[in-house]
Design a protein around this motif. Structure first.
Motif, PDB file in Angstrom:
ATOM      1  N   ALA A 394      -1.476   9.769 -13.807  1.00  0.00           N
ATOM      2  CA  ALA A 394      -2.763   9.071 -13.713  1.00  0.00           C
ATOM      3  C   ALA A 394      -2.564   7.589 -13.402  1.00  0.00           C
ATOM      4  O   ALA A 394      -3.303   7.001 -12.606  1.00  0.00           O
ATOM      5  N   SER A 395      -1.553   6.995 -14.023  1.00  0.00           N
ATOM      6  CA  SER A 395      -1.261   5.585 -13.770  1.00  0.00           C
ATOM      7  C   SER A 395      -0.880   5.358 -12.309  1.00  0.00           C
ATOM      8  O   SER A 395      -1.367   4.419 -11.665  1.00  0.00           O
ATOM      9  N   ASP A 396      -0.014   6.223 -11.757  1.00  0.00           N
ATOM     10  CA  ASP A 396       0.396   6.083 -10.360  1.00  0.00           C
ATOM     11  C   ASP A 396      -0.791   6.281  -9.412  1.00  0.00           C
ATOM     12  O   ASP A 396      -0.906   5.600  -8.383  1.00  0.00           O
ATOM     13  N   LEU A 397      -1.695   7.226  -9.737  1.00  0.00           N
ATOM     14  CA  LEU A 397      -2.843   7.497  -8.871  1.00  0.00           C
ATOM     15  C   LEU A 397      -3.874   6.374  -8.924  1.00  0.00           C
ATOM     16  O   LEU A 397      -4.546   6.077  -7.930  1.00  0.00           O
ATOM     17  N   LEU A 398      -4.018   5.753 -10.094  1.00  0.00           N
ATOM     18  CA  LEU A 398      -5.009   4.692 -10.248  1.00  0.00           C
ATOM     19  C   LEU A 398      -4.506   3.333  -9.760  1.00  0.00           C
ATOM     20  O   LEU A 398      -5.310   2.439  -9.486  1.00  0.00           O
ATOM     21  N   ALA A 399      -3.192   3.176  -9.663  1.00  0.00           N
ATOM     22  CA  ALA A 399      -2.620   1.876  -9.299  1.00  0.00           C
ATOM     23  C   ALA A 399      -3.101   1.340  -7.960  1.00  0.00           C
ATOM     24  O   ALA A 399      -3.393   0.141  -7.843  1.00  0.00           O
ATOM     25  N   PRO A 400      -3.197   2.169  -6.880  1.00  0.00           N
ATOM     26  CA  PRO A 400      -3.634   1.604  -5.597  1.00  0.00           C
ATOM     27  C   PRO A 400      -5.023   0.976  -5.646  1.00  0.00           C
ATOM     28  O   PRO A 400      -5.282  -0.008  -4.930  1.00  0.00           O
ATOM     29  N   SER A 401      -5.927   1.521  -6.463  1.00  0.00           N
ATOM     30  CA  SER A 401      -7.289   0.986  -6.507  1.00  0.00           C
ATOM     31  C   SER A 401      -7.492  -0.024  -7.628  1.00  0.00           C
ATOM     32  O   SER A 401      -8.268  -0.978  -7.477  1.00  0.00           O
ATOM     33  N   LEU A 402      -6.814   0.160  -8.753  1.00  0.00           N
ATOM     34  CA  LEU A 402      -7.027  -0.713  -9.908  1.00  0.00           C
ATOM     35  C   LEU A 402      -5.894  -1.701 -10.134  1.00  0.00           C
ATOM     36  O   LEU A 402      -6.054  -2.653 -10.902  1.00  0.00           O
ATOM     37  N   GLY A 403      -4.753  -1.458  -9.517  1.00  0.00           N
ATOM     38  CA  GLY A 403      -3.583  -2.274  -9.783  1.00  0.00           C
ATOM     39  C   GLY A 403      -2.700  -1.633 -10.833  1.00  0.00           C
ATOM     40  O   GLY A 403      -3.142  -0.793 -11.616  1.00  0.00           O
ATOM     41  N   SER A 404      -1.448  -2.013 -10.856  1.00  0.00           N
ATOM     42  CA  SER A 404      -0.481  -1.402 -11.771  1.00  0.00           C
ATOM     43  C   SER A 404      -0.867  -1.588 -13.227  1.00  0.00           C
ATOM     44  O   SER A 404      -0.751  -0.657 -14.038  1.00  0.00           O
TER      45      SER A 404
END
Length: 442
Positions: A394-404
């Motif tokens: 989930a963290s890897d998938l959300l990183a592009p839109s929300l940031g790391s």
């Protein structure tokens, strides 16, 4: 009642064997130390070996849990008929040796294999220990006895986080694994020569060992207990939430609260990694110890009116823990995050004694280790294996839109949902468990 019938393998001492319980708790603490130390070492290990968050989820969750769960059941079959003390000692030596080998890993594959080895060793510990402890103490003391054993979770977590933080700042992450692993091999020798196996002193030519229950009968017994499965899946949901977050505690603070951690560390005059290790160690360790101890007392008190009382503690605590864990992930400051996390850890730790005592009291004596293994199989296959992996993906998938940073925080906050589901499952178990207990006495 069938599960409390005194047979050769359930002869008990007249008083609570605190020395044996303390030694078993220490073994469990080494178990948790070897798991928890990864948490504080994640970021430097990730940078050194070039790992992604999903790979961190693999080594801290799925890789370990896969073999831990698969081997738990066949090893529990051996524990139900054999020398549980010997099994615990060998298991301790194996997982400690592989923990040390983690420090020699040169890439993801070697680290993955070493973590698998840790899981193989740890699979032989808790089912045998639960069965042994249940033979050590009478029914009315099981919640406290199993809570005392479960103190190994916060004690080991405290040691792993504090030791890991100190060693990381002084010797590096590789030395931390080596130093964490070697003492467990020495402890295994102490366990082998000092712990008592009740079956040895109970079995004589006049009182032979009870016949071993066939596997088909064991599984049929467990299939006929709906409350057992509700408890197991409720425990799994609680573990999914806890392990999903715990595997990324270090990353959360090193990645999203760097300035706050540095400032607090400077005010105490210590390196940031040492401060973080001490802080997380005190929260997960000391607060967890208090919660586990209080939970054991509550469990035995709640169960005075019947076995259903054992399910009341987790059904209440998990629904309270859910928003607290989410708050810890989303809090804007380090201090507020630590406050939420402290509350979450305390409330979640109330579960240990009651959850294990409910199962060990419900099932017949000859299948206790097997029941513990099946419960742990469900718990770890869902909770330990998938919780960290879920948060990592989930963290890897959300990183592009929300940031790391924000992606990790949101991913960690999502574990509130499985915690709430676990609360519901324990509530449903409470509605069935007294009827299931009556079946065992029929």
């Amino acid at each position: 009642m069938t599960s409390d019938t005194i047979t050769p393998d359930t002869a008990r001492p007249a008083s609570m064997p605190y020395g044996a319980l303390f030694l078993l708790m220490t073994v469990y603490a080494f178990n948790m130390l070897d798991r928890q130390i990864v948490t504080i070492l994640v970021e430097p290990m990730k940078a050194d070996l070039g790992l992604a968050d999903w790979q961190i989820g693999m080594i801290s969750g799925l890789a370990f849990a896969l073999f831990y769960t698969l081997l738990g059941i066949p090893l529990a079959r051996i524990a139900d008929r054999g020398n549980r003390v010997g099994m615990i000692a060998i298991a301790l030596a194996v997982w400690s040796g592989f923990t040390a080998l983690c420090g020699l890993a040169r890439n993801f594959t070697e680290l993955l294999l070493a973590r698998i080895g840790v899981g193989v060793g740890e699979a032989g510990c808790t089912p045998a220990a639960h069965s042994l402890i249940t033979d050590y103490v009478p029914r009315e003391q099981r919640g406290r006895a199993l809570a005392l054993y479960s103190l190994g979770v916060p004690v080991g977590s405290l040691a792993g986080l504090v030791l890991g933080g100190i060693l990381l700042a002084t010797l590096g992450w590789r030395a931390a694994f080596l130093i964490a692993g070697v003492p467990g091999i020495l402890l295994a020798i102490i366990v082998w020569f000092t712990l008592d196996e009740p079956r040895k002193r109970a079995i004589t030519p006049q009182t032979p060992a009870a016949p071993h229950m066939p596997l088909g009968q064991v599984l049929a017994t467990l299939r006929g207990l709906p409350s057992f499965w509700l408890i197991s899946f409720g425990t799994a949901m609680g573990a999914f939430g806890y392990y999903g977050q715990a595997s990324f505690f270090g990353s959360l603070y090193m990645r999203t609260h760097v300035a706050g951690i540095d400032a607090l560390a400077a005010s105490w005059g210590v390196p940031s990694t040492v401060f973080l290790g001490l802080s997380l160690g005190l929260i997960v360790g000391f607060v967890g110890m208090v919660g586990t101890f209080v939970g054991g007392q509550l469990a035995d008190r709640a169960a005075r009116r019947g076995i259903r009382g054992y399910t009341l503690v987790p059904s209440t605590s998990l629904v309270i823990a859910a928003p607290l864990f989410a708050g810890a992930a989303l809090a804007p400051t380090v201090s507020l995050s630590f406050a939420f996390l402290s509350g979450a850890i305390f409330v979640h730790a109330l579960n240990y004694g009651s959850v294990f005592a409910s199962v060990q009291t419900l099932v017949p004596a000859r299948v206790r280790a097997m029941a513990a293994a099946v419960q742990l199989f469900v718990t770890n296959a869902i909770g330990l294996a998938l919780g960290p992996l879920f948060v990592g993906i989930a963290s890897d998938l959300l990183a592009p839109s929300l940031g790391s940073e924000q992606g990790l925080r949101v991913a960690m906050a999502l574990v509130a949902l499985p915690l709430a589901i676990g609360s519901l499952l324990f509530w449903l178990a409470g509605r069935r468990i007294e009827a299931d207990e009556a079946k065992q006495g029929a």
